[in-house]
Scaffold this motif. Structure first.
Motif, PDB file in Angstrom:
ATOM      1  N   LEU A   1       0.825  -1.443  -0.058  1.00 22.80           N
ATOM      2  CA  LEU A   1       0.038   0.055   0.085  1.00 22.80           C
ATOM      3  C   LEU A   1       0.942   1.391  -0.088  1.00 22.80           C
ATOM      4  O   LEU A   1       1.752   1.592   0.853  1.00 22.80           O
ATOM      5  CB  LEU A   1      -0.928   0.028   1.060  1.00 22.80           C
ATOM      6  CG  LEU A   1      -1.802   1.229   1.564  1.00 22.80           C
ATOM      7  CD1 LEU A   1      -2.778   1.232   0.213  1.00 22.80           C
ATOM      8  CD2 LEU A   1      -2.672   1.237   2.594  1.00 22.80           C
ATOM      9  N   VAL A   2       0.789   2.129  -0.908  1.00 25.14           N
ATOM     10  CA  VAL A   2       1.510   3.331  -1.305  1.00 25.14           C
ATOM     11  C   VAL A   2       0.540   4.425  -0.741  1.00 25.14           C
ATOM     12  O   VAL A   2      -0.517   4.475  -1.484  1.00 25.14           O
ATOM     13  CB  VAL A   2       2.312   3.556  -2.630  1.00 25.14           C
ATOM     14  CG1 VAL A   2       2.785   4.760  -2.550  1.00 25.14           C
ATOM     15  CG2 VAL A   2       2.884   2.326  -2.488  1.00 25.14           C
ATOM     16  N   GLN A   3       0.847   5.442   0.041  1.00 24.42           N
ATOM     17  CA  GLN A   3       0.000   6.601   0.506  1.00 24.42           C
ATOM     18  C   GLN A   3       0.829   7.753   0.659  1.00 24.42           C
ATOM     19  O   GLN A   3       2.084   7.645   1.125  1.00 24.42           O
ATOM     20  CB  GLN A   3      -1.052   6.390   1.669  1.00 24.42           C
ATOM     21  CG  GLN A   3      -1.610   5.273   1.556  1.00 24.42           C
ATOM     22  CD  GLN A   3      -2.625   4.925   2.972  1.00 24.42           C
ATOM     23  OE1 GLN A   3      -2.010   4.736   3.770  1.00 24.42           O
ATOM     24  NE2 GLN A   3      -3.835   4.913   2.942  1.00 24.42           N
ATOM     25  N   ILE A   4       0.557   8.900   0.129  1.00 25.00           N
ATOM     26  CA  ILE A   4       1.011  10.072   0.287  1.00 25.00           C
ATOM     27  C   ILE A   4       0.057  10.943   1.473  1.00 25.00           C
ATOM     28  O   ILE A   4      -0.944  10.889   1.408  1.00 25.00           O
ATOM     29  CB  ILE A   4       1.097  10.936  -1.009  1.00 25.00           C
ATOM     30  CG1 ILE A   4       1.981  10.505  -1.946  1.00 25.00           C
ATOM     31  CG2 ILE A   4       1.690  12.443  -0.613  1.00 25.00           C
ATOM     32  CD1 ILE A   4       2.275  11.058  -3.135  1.00 25.00           C
ATOM     33  N   GLN A   5       1.055  11.381   2.461  1.00 24.53           N
ATOM     34  CA  GLN A   5       0.561  12.157   3.553  1.00 24.53           C
ATOM     35  C   GLN A   5       0.689  13.480   3.539  1.00 24.53           C
ATOM     36  O   GLN A   5       2.036  13.951   3.379  1.00 24.53           O
ATOM     37  CB  GLN A   5       1.045  11.499   4.813  1.00 24.53           C
ATOM     38  CG  GLN A   5       0.446  12.148   5.995  1.00 24.53           C
ATOM     39  CD  GLN A   5       1.045  11.380   7.290  1.00 24.53           C
ATOM     40  OE1 GLN A   5       1.298  10.216   7.368  1.00 24.53           O
ATOM     41  NE2 GLN A   5       1.286  11.957   8.318  1.00 24.53           N
ATOM     42  N   ASP A   6      -0.319  14.492   3.443  1.00 18.07           N
ATOM     43  CA  ASP A   6      -0.240  15.940   3.350  1.00 18.07           C
ATOM     44  C   ASP A   6       0.127  16.360   4.697  1.00 18.07           C
ATOM     45  O   ASP A   6       0.155  15.724   5.949  1.00 18.07           O
ATOM     46  CB  ASP A   6      -1.315  16.532   2.870  1.00 18.07           C
ATOM     47  CG  ASP A   6      -2.582  16.544   3.431  1.00 18.07           C
ATOM     48  OD1 ASP A   6      -2.356  16.301   4.656  1.00 18.07           O
ATOM     49  OD2 ASP A   6      -3.539  16.849   3.013  1.00 18.07           O
ATOM     50  N   SER A   7       0.411  17.877   4.707  1.00 18.74           N
ATOM     51  CA  SER A   7       0.686  18.418   6.286  1.00 18.74           C
ATOM     52  C   SER A   7      -0.382  18.488   6.957  1.00 18.74           C
ATOM     53  O   SER A   7      -0.049  18.675   8.580  1.00 18.74           O
ATOM     54  CB  SER A   7       1.056  19.873   5.908  1.00 18.74           C
ATOM     55  OG  SER A   7      -0.005  20.525   5.289  1.00 18.74           O
ATOM     56  N   SER A   8      -1.452  18.030   6.804  1.00 22.98           N
ATOM     57  CA  SER A   8      -2.751  17.884   7.720  1.00 22.98           C
ATOM     58  C   SER A   8      -2.892  16.318   8.059  1.00 22.98           C
ATOM     59  O   SER A   8      -4.007  16.033   8.716  1.00 22.98           O
ATOM     60  CB  SER A   8      -4.167  18.663   7.089  1.00 22.98           C
ATOM     61  OG  SER A   8      -3.458  20.037   7.065  1.00 22.98           O
ATOM     62  N   SER A   9      -1.925  15.544   7.560  1.00 21.99           N
ATOM     63  CA  SER A   9      -1.958  13.963   8.115  1.00 21.99           C
ATOM     64  C   SER A   9      -3.158  13.565   7.192  1.00 21.99           C
ATOM     65  O   SER A   9      -3.479  12.419   7.534  1.00 21.99           O
ATOM     66  CB  SER A   9      -2.140  13.881   9.383  1.00 21.99           C
ATOM     67  OG  SER A   9      -1.250  14.229  10.240  1.00 21.99           O
ATOM     68  N   ASN A  10      -3.668  14.127   6.040  1.00 26.35           N
ATOM     69  CA  ASN A  10      -4.642  13.355   5.233  1.00 26.35           C
ATOM     70  C   ASN A  10      -3.759  12.514   4.404  1.00 26.35           C
ATOM     71  O   ASN A  10      -2.604  12.699   4.112  1.00 26.35           O
ATOM     72  CB  ASN A  10      -5.403  14.410   4.291  1.00 26.35           C
ATOM     73  CG  ASN A  10      -6.261  15.425   5.224  1.00 26.35           C
ATOM     74  OD1 ASN A  10      -6.980  15.026   6.000  1.00 26.35           O
ATOM     75  ND2 ASN A  10      -6.170  16.608   5.047  1.00 26.35           N
ATOM     76  N   LEU A  11      -4.408  11.324   3.935  1.00 28.67           N
ATOM     77  CA  LEU A  11      -3.715  10.309   3.671  1.00 28.67           C
ATOM     78  C   LEU A  11      -4.302   9.930   2.075  1.00 28.67           C
ATOM     79  O   LEU A  11      -5.748   9.896   1.896  1.00 28.67           O
ATOM     80  CB  LEU A  11      -3.712   9.005   4.388  1.00 28.67           C
ATOM     81  CG  LEU A  11      -2.933   8.878   5.575  1.00 28.67           C
ATOM     82  CD1 LEU A  11      -3.177   7.557   6.385  1.00 28.67           C
ATOM     83  CD2 LEU A  11      -1.435   8.926   5.121  1.00 28.67           C
TER      84      LEU A  11
END
Length: 219
Positions: A75-85
């Motif tokens: 599983l590959v996810q990108i996490q933004d500065s607000s911790s949204n995946l």
């Protein structure tokens, strides 16, 4: 009863073929069996999560060479500065499809597609080139190290019948190594049956070790 170590499996197989002089070969072959069954299937007990990687602005890939036990992404996810995946999906067709897409470098922004470039240890972003540094939340299956004689394989400790599968698989290979074709065919049939059972239950991630408190049997 204690679970077999690698040495116990090799010794048992040698005793069954009546040859105790092939321990080194037996351990090497046992590791080949383990490597094949680990790499060919998904195993919950080989999964790890890592957040040490990140996208780089204006870079169409991220290297995972720092993760030394990496085998394949789950599983590959990108996490933004607000911790949204944001889940990143693999493209169909692999690298051949990726390199044939002449528009792959024209779009910028957060990617939502990737392709694994194993030769270069890259996650290549397939639909867009990142414009910001963002954390990559990577769940991956590890490439398990070869076992030493004193080790107990995880396939033994984390499955119901991994021990017997490894024993009969190694017995099959030893029979073939010694030229005992008929006996090898019998062992092969047993190993195949045990492998089917092993794979059917593999996602249960059942630990073969007995729990300390057996009162759970009556709850």
């Amino acid at each position: 009863m204690a679970l077999y170590t690698a040495e116990g499996i090799v010794d048992q197989a040698m005793a069954m073929v009546g040859n105790t002089r092939i321990e080194t070969w037996g351990l090497s072959q046992l590791n080949r069996i383990l490597r094949r069954v680990y790499r060919s299937n998904d195993w919950p007990f080989l999964l790890k999560n890592d957040t040490s990687l990140a996208t780089a602005a204006s870079t169409a890939y991220t290297s995972y060479s720092s993760i030394t036990d990496f085998w394949k992404p789950r599983l590959v996810q990108i996490q933004d500065s607000s911790s949204n995946l944001f889940t990143i999906e693999p493209i169909q067709g692999g690298l051949a499809k990726y390199f044939s897409d002449t528009s792959r470098l024209l779009t910028t922004g957060r990617p939502y597609k990737y392709v694994l470039d194993r030769a270069n240890s890259y996650l290549r972003w397939a639909d867009s080139i990142p414009t910001a540094v963002e954390t990559i939340n990577l769940t991956y299956q590890i490439d398990e190290d070869d076992e030493a004689l004193t080790d107990t394989p995880k396939l033994v400790t984390h499955t119901k019948n991994g021990e017997m599968y490894l024993l009969w698989s190694l017995l099959r290979d030893m029979r073939l190594y010694l030229g005992e074709v008929n006996e090898a065919a019998i062992a092969s049939k047993m190993a195949s049956q045990l492998e089917d059972e092993l794979l059917s239950e593999r996602l249960e991630d059942t630990d073969a070790l007995e729990p300390e408190n057996r009162n759970d049997l009556y709850v």
